[in-house]
Scaffold this motif. Structure first.
Motif, PDB file in Angstrom:
ATOM      1  N   ILE A  27       0.806  -1.222   0.000  1.00 24.69           N
ATOM      2  CA  ILE A  27       0.000   0.000   0.000  1.00 24.69           C
ATOM      3  C   ILE A  27       0.842   1.276   0.000  1.00 24.69           C
ATOM      4  CG2 ILE A  27      -1.653   1.350   1.354  1.00 24.69           C
ATOM      5  CD1 ILE A  27      -3.052  -1.289   2.042  1.00 24.69           C
ATOM      6  N   PRO A  28       1.829   1.434   0.901  1.00 29.47           N
ATOM      7  CA  PRO A  28       2.622   2.671   0.866  1.00 29.47           C
ATOM      8  C   PRO A  28       3.441   2.830  -0.415  1.00 29.47           C
ATOM      9  CG  PRO A  28       3.532   1.119   2.466  1.00 29.47           C
ATOM     10  CD  PRO A  28       2.205   0.580   2.051  1.00 29.47           C
ATOM     11  N   ILE A  29       3.880   1.715  -1.007  1.00 35.70           N
ATOM     12  CA  ILE A  29       4.647   1.801  -2.261  1.00 35.70           C
ATOM     13  C   ILE A  29       3.744   2.309  -3.375  1.00 35.70           C
ATOM     14  CG2 ILE A  29       6.000   0.515  -3.958  1.00 35.70           C
ATOM     15  CD1 ILE A  29       6.665  -1.512  -1.760  1.00 35.70           C
ATOM     16  N   ILE A  30       2.537   1.731  -3.469  1.00 37.53           N
ATOM     17  CA  ILE A  30       1.571   2.137  -4.498  1.00 37.53           C
ATOM     18  C   ILE A  30       1.211   3.607  -4.324  1.00 37.53           C
ATOM     19  CG2 ILE A  30      -0.792   1.799  -5.332  1.00 37.53           C
ATOM     20  CD1 ILE A  30      -0.423  -1.197  -4.460  1.00 37.53           C
ATOM     21  N   GLY A  31       0.979   4.026  -3.063  1.00 35.08           N
ATOM     22  CA  GLY A  31       0.601   5.405  -2.778  1.00 35.08           C
ATOM     23  C   GLY A  31       1.698   6.391  -3.119  1.00 35.08           C
ATOM     24  N   LYS A  32       2.927   6.045  -2.786  1.00 33.41           N
ATOM     25  CA  LYS A  32       4.050   6.953  -3.044  1.00 33.41           C
ATOM     26  C   LYS A  32       4.297   7.095  -4.542  1.00 33.41           C
ATOM     27  CE  LYS A  32       8.738   7.968  -1.461  1.00 33.41           C
ATOM     28  NZ  LYS A  32       9.867   7.528  -0.597  1.00 33.41           N
ATOM     29  N   LEU A  33       4.212   5.990  -5.285  1.00 35.05           N
ATOM     30  CA  LEU A  33       4.385   6.060  -6.734  1.00 35.05           C
ATOM     31  C   LEU A  33       3.323   6.959  -7.356  1.00 35.05           C
ATOM     32  CD1 LEU A  33       5.188   2.325  -7.589  1.00 35.05           C
ATOM     33  CD2 LEU A  33       6.720   4.261  -7.945  1.00 35.05           C
ATOM     34  N   HIS A  34       2.106   6.893  -6.842  1.00 30.06           N
ATOM     35  CA  HIS A  34       1.012   7.683  -7.395  1.00 30.06           C
ATOM     36  C   HIS A  34       1.178   9.163  -7.056  1.00 30.06           C
ATOM     37  CE1 HIS A  34      -2.910   8.545  -8.977  1.00 30.06           C
ATOM     38  NE2 HIS A  34      -3.332   9.010  -7.839  1.00 30.06           N
ATOM     39  N   ARG A  35       1.471   9.463  -5.795  1.00 32.22           N
ATOM     40  CA  ARG A  35       1.553  10.858  -5.357  1.00 32.22           C
ATOM     41  C   ARG A  35       2.784  11.567  -5.907  1.00 32.22           C
ATOM     42  NH1 ARG A  35       0.381   8.414  -0.632  1.00 32.22           N
ATOM     43  NH2 ARG A  35       2.527   8.677   0.071  1.00 32.22           N
ATOM     44  N   GLU A  36       3.925  10.897  -5.867  1.00 34.33           N
ATOM     45  CA  GLU A  36       5.184  11.564  -6.194  1.00 34.33           C
ATOM     46  C   GLU A  36       5.577  11.461  -7.668  1.00 34.33           C
ATOM     47  OE1 GLU A  36       8.243  10.263  -3.577  1.00 34.33           O
ATOM     48  OE2 GLU A  36       7.180  10.904  -1.749  1.00 34.33           O
ATOM     49  N   ARG A  37       5.142  10.397  -8.344  1.00 36.03           N
ATOM     50  CA  ARG A  37       5.595  10.207  -9.726  1.00 36.03           C
ATOM     51  C   ARG A  37       4.438  10.123 -10.720  1.00 36.03           C
ATOM     52  NH1 ARG A  37      10.638   5.914  -9.212  1.00 36.03           N
ATOM     53  NH2 ARG A  37      11.180   6.349  -7.047  1.00 36.03           N
ATOM     54  N   ASP A  38       3.216  10.207 -10.225  1.00 36.07           N
ATOM     55  CA  ASP A  38       2.038  10.131 -11.090  1.00 36.07           C
ATOM     56  C   ASP A  38       1.976   8.793 -11.815  1.00 36.07           C
ATOM     57  OD1 ASP A  38      -0.333  11.119 -11.914  1.00 36.07           O
ATOM     58  OD2 ASP A  38       0.453  12.655 -13.246  1.00 36.07           O
ATOM     59  N   VAL A  39       2.326   7.732 -11.100  1.00 43.93           N
ATOM     60  CA  VAL A  39       2.279   6.375 -11.636  1.00 43.93           C
ATOM     61  C   VAL A  39       1.090   5.649 -11.013  1.00 43.93           C
ATOM     62  CG1 VAL A  39       3.431   4.132 -11.725  1.00 43.93           C
ATOM     63  CG2 VAL A  39       4.753   6.235 -12.055  1.00 43.93           C
ATOM     64  N   THR A  40       0.212   5.126 -11.853  1.00 45.91           N
ATOM     65  CA  THR A  40      -0.921   4.329 -11.380  1.00 45.91           C
ATOM     66  C   THR A  40      -0.569   2.858 -11.519  1.00 45.91           C
ATOM     67  OG1 THR A  40      -2.522   6.019 -12.027  1.00 45.91           O
ATOM     68  CG2 THR A  40      -3.366   3.791 -11.703  1.00 45.91           C
ATOM     69  N   VAL A  41      -0.561   2.142 -10.399  1.00 46.54           N
ATOM     70  CA  VAL A  41      -0.249   0.715 -10.418  1.00 46.54           C
ATOM     71  C   VAL A  41      -1.552  -0.058 -10.660  1.00 46.54           C
ATOM     72  CG1 VAL A  41       0.634  -1.242  -9.106  1.00 46.54           C
ATOM     73  CG2 VAL A  41       1.719   1.008  -8.882  1.00 46.54           C
ATOM     74  N   LEU A  42      -1.517  -0.918 -11.680  1.00 42.45           N
ATOM     75  CA  LEU A  42      -2.674  -1.721 -12.051  1.00 42.45           C
ATOM     76  C   LEU A  42      -2.404  -3.201 -11.807  1.00 42.45           C
ATOM     77  CD1 LEU A  42      -3.318  -0.169 -15.604  1.00 42.45           C
ATOM     78  CD2 LEU A  42      -4.327   0.593 -13.448  1.00 42.45           C
ATOM     79  N   LEU A  43      -3.477  -3.973 -11.733  1.00 40.63           N
ATOM     80  CA  LEU A  43      -3.382  -5.427 -11.738  1.00 40.63           C
ATOM     81  C   LEU A  43      -4.428  -5.930 -12.721  1.00 40.63           C
ATOM     82  CD1 LEU A  43      -1.878  -7.738  -9.915  1.00 40.63           C
ATOM     83  CD2 LEU A  43      -4.246  -8.236  -9.340  1.00 40.63           C
ATOM     84  N   HIS A  44      -3.975  -6.390 -13.863  1.00 41.17           N
ATOM     85  CA  HIS A  44      -4.884  -6.781 -14.954  1.00 41.17           C
ATOM     86  C   HIS A  44      -5.926  -5.698 -15.198  1.00 41.17           C
ATOM     87  CE1 HIS A  44      -3.066 -10.528 -15.802  1.00 41.17           C
ATOM     88  NE2 HIS A  44      -3.423 -11.127 -14.687  1.00 41.17           N
ATOM     89  N   SER A  45      -5.428  -4.488 -15.426  1.00 44.96           N
ATOM     90  CA  SER A  45      -6.217  -3.301 -15.780  1.00 44.96           C
ATOM     91  C   SER A  45      -7.042  -2.731 -14.625  1.00 44.96           C
ATOM     92  CB  SER A  45      -7.158  -3.593 -16.962  1.00 44.96           C
ATOM     93  OG  SER A  45      -6.419  -3.990 -18.093  1.00 44.96           O
ATOM     94  N   ARG A  46      -6.903  -3.265 -13.416  1.00 46.12           N
ATOM     95  CA  ARG A  46      -7.632  -2.747 -12.258  1.00 46.12           C
ATOM     96  C   ARG A  46      -6.689  -1.944 -11.380  1.00 46.12           C
ATOM     97  NH1 ARG A  46      -9.926  -7.261 -14.008  1.00 46.12           N
ATOM     98  NH2 ARG A  46     -12.171  -7.554 -13.715  1.00 46.12           N
ATOM     99  N   SER A  47      -7.060  -0.710 -11.102  1.00 50.25           N
ATOM    100  CA  SER A  47      -6.188   0.151 -10.320  1.00 50.25           C
ATOM    101  C   SER A  47      -6.068  -0.355  -8.882  1.00 50.25           C
ATOM    102  CB  SER A  47      -6.738   1.582 -10.310  1.00 50.25           C
ATOM    103  OG  SER A  47      -5.996   2.392  -9.426  1.00 50.25           O
ATOM    104  N   LEU A  48      -4.858  -0.285  -8.333  1.00 48.98           N
ATOM    105  CA  LEU A  48      -4.622  -0.650  -6.936  1.00 48.98           C
ATOM    106  C   LEU A  48      -4.431   0.591  -6.065  1.00 48.98           C
ATOM    107  CD1 LEU A  48      -2.201  -3.712  -7.277  1.00 48.98           C
ATOM    108  CD2 LEU A  48      -4.686  -3.710  -7.031  1.00 48.98           C
ATOM    109  N   VAL A  49      -4.579   1.769  -6.641  1.00 47.30           N
ATOM    110  CA  VAL A  49      -4.407   3.011  -5.888  1.00 47.30           C
ATOM    111  C   VAL A  49      -5.557   3.180  -4.898  1.00 47.30           C
ATOM    112  CG1 VAL A  49      -4.258   5.523  -6.054  1.00 47.30           C
ATOM    113  CG2 VAL A  49      -3.137   4.089  -7.771  1.00 47.30           C
ATOM    114  N   ASN A  50      -5.206   3.542  -3.664  1.00 48.87           N
ATOM    115  CA  ASN A  50      -6.183   3.771  -2.591  1.00 48.87           C
ATOM    116  C   ASN A  50      -7.051   2.555  -2.272  1.00 48.87           C
ATOM    117  OD1 ASN A  50      -5.387   6.451  -2.194  1.00 48.87           O
ATOM    118  ND2 ASN A  50      -6.783   7.191  -3.784  1.00 48.87           N
TER     119      ASN A  50
END
Length: 481
Positions: free
Chosen positions: A22-45
């Motif tokens: 969770i913190p890795i996904i959140g940091k990538l999203h907030r700081e680098r504007d990277v959305t982490v997906l899993l088979h096209s489903r967002s894992l953000v938040n």
């Protein structure tokens, strides 16, 4: 230790791994504007349980469960890369790594797979794009939720204002309440406060101005600090170029309609023909929810097998256009009580196919039945193909399309034998292939396609807006052409 103890220990271990993600996904999203997906489903938040359920859902598609122990190393590998704005699917990374025979480490494989988003290749952060919602009904509020959800990085789309007709006492409070709680889609994920003195709704820190106007020509958006904005008209009141042009006021650069456009207004189905939207086009339509549900799988079937002709029958949830009880309505049957009847009505989806798929030579006809459910519909697509097929062949093909094709954000796939309509509330895909219901024999195939006609369609609207605004980020690994 018993088998039950082993299962529980395994679950607790996976919970711990999901918590670390969770913190890795959140940091990538907030700081680098990277959305982490899993088979096209967002894992953000997403919560721990949601992350685990999303991994387990991969079993419905790929035939085996995807474990967090498999995807965590790829997520960790992303943290050491110089990433720019992008969407990265760790499910796809894990799946393609299994089939790779180069002997690369996870770190090296990941770096190669996302090279287009790193170093000199990466997209630089932009200033973002202002968005205005004209109307605040079912689609407007869901689009608002999505815009607010995606504002975490601060570099994408920014919801700046909502335009509604003048209301009565405590109008803004009531509208904020409708955004906060939804009988179908549940609670808003975050906090909402109201600033009545400044006519604003503050949602997750986003200040959204509420502008009262009875006509588009009454508003000068530059007076609210809005510039070069994309206006999303979700009222459906104007559907041709002349009417929608009224929105092109100071501060508005483009107009996107959440209904089928008439005349020469381009009808865009993201994933199929969004590339045809010209950069200088100021007015375009996202077509209808049903058009978005049938066009992607129709294109997939035509690409692989050729479609000679087809008929679509939609079994559609009732909408706000119908009456709760029998009363006058301009349409013949829609005046009859929506919660008490199945209502035969027309659908423009079949005729809209020609705009989205101009190269499709097949004649597509269509009809619709409104039924007493508040959300989620199903389209039954009956196709005559150019060659004979087997059921297993079509299922394998559509499963692969949902996982690896450029339309994987539009087409989903489910093999659950007991799936019913309410299971698809909140689906972000335009269309979900029901494997258990699909029929194929000879040159005939019948596809049963579920779709959340509210939320899934709203996600398609957002994708179109992202594309025309220039903030649609590339997805890695790149889908197969």
């Amino acid at each position: 230790m018993t088998v039950n103890d082993d299962s529980f220990t395994n679950w607790k271990n996976r919970e711990e791994i999901a918590e670390s993600m969770i913190p890795i996904i959140g940091k990538l999203h907030r700081e680098r504007d990277v959305t982490v997906l899993l088979h096209s489903r967002s894992l953000v938040n997403k919560s721990v349980v949601s992350i685990l359920k999303t991994h387990r859902f991969a079993r419905q598609i790929a035939g085996e469960e995807l474990s967090v122990t498999e995807t965590l190393p790829f997520l960790q590998a992303l943290t050491s890369l110089d990433l720019g704005p992008s969407q990265i699917d760790i499910g796809m990374l894990a799946a393609t790594y299994k089939g790779d025979d180069q002997g690369l480490s996870v770190e090296d494989f990941t770096a190669r797979a996302v090279a287009g988003a790193t170093g000199a290749n990466k997209i630089e952060h932009g200033e973002g794009r202002d968005v205005v919602l004209y109307g605040f009904g079912r689609i407007g509020r869901l689009v608002a939720r999505l815009l607010i959800e995606k504002s975490g990085s601060g570099n994408g789309l920014r919801l700046r204002a909502i335009v509604v007709r003048g209301g009565g006492d405590r109008d803004i409070v009531k509208r904020a309440s409708l955004l906060r709680r939804d009988s179908i889609h549940g609670q808003f994920q975050g906090t909402i406060t109201v600033d009545e003195a400044n006519s604003a709704i503050i949602a997750n820190g986003n200040t959204v101005k509420v502008i009262y106007a009875d006509d588009p020509t009454e508003v000068d958006y530059t007076g609210y600090g809005i510039k070069d904005a994309i206006l999303i008209d979700n009222t459906g009141k104007w559907r041709d170029r002349e009417g929608l042009s009224k929105h092109l006021r100071p501060g508005i650069d483009k107009v996107v309609l959440t209904a089928p456009g008439k005349g020469d207004v381009p009808n865009i189905v993201h994933g199929v023909n969004h590339d045809m939207a010209k950069p200088d086009e100021q007015i375009l339509s996202c077509a209808s929810c049903t058009t978005n549900a049938i066009v992607p799988p129709l294109k997939a079937m035509d690409d692989e097998y050729g479609v000679l002709r087809g008929h679509v029958e939609t079994v559609h949830s009732f909408t706000n256009d119908q009456n709760l009880l029998d009363n006058y309505h301009k349409s013949e049957r829609r005046g009859r009580s929506a919660p008490l009847n199945m209502v035969i009505t027309e659908t423009g989806a079949a005729s809209a196919v020609a705009k989205a798929l101009p190269d499709l030579r097949a004649r597509i006809t269509g009809s619709s039945i409104r039924v007493p459910v508040p959300d989620v519909s199903i389209a039954i697509l009956n196709l005559q193909l150019a060659r004979e097929v087997t059921r297993e062949e079509v299922l394998d093909y559509l499963r692969d399309v949902s996982l690896t094709s450029p339309m994987r954000r539009q087409i989903d796939f489910i093999s659950a034998p007991d799936a019913v309509s309410s299971d698809f509330i909140g689906s972000r895909h335009a269309s979900i292939v029901d494997a258990g219901a699909l029929k194929a024999e000879g040159d005939n195939a019948i596809l049963y396609l579920w779709y959340d006609n509210e939320f899934g369609y709203s996600c398609q609207v957002i994708r179109v807006v992202q594309h025309v605004s220039g903030v649609e980020y590339p997805t890695y690994p790149a889908p197969a052409a």
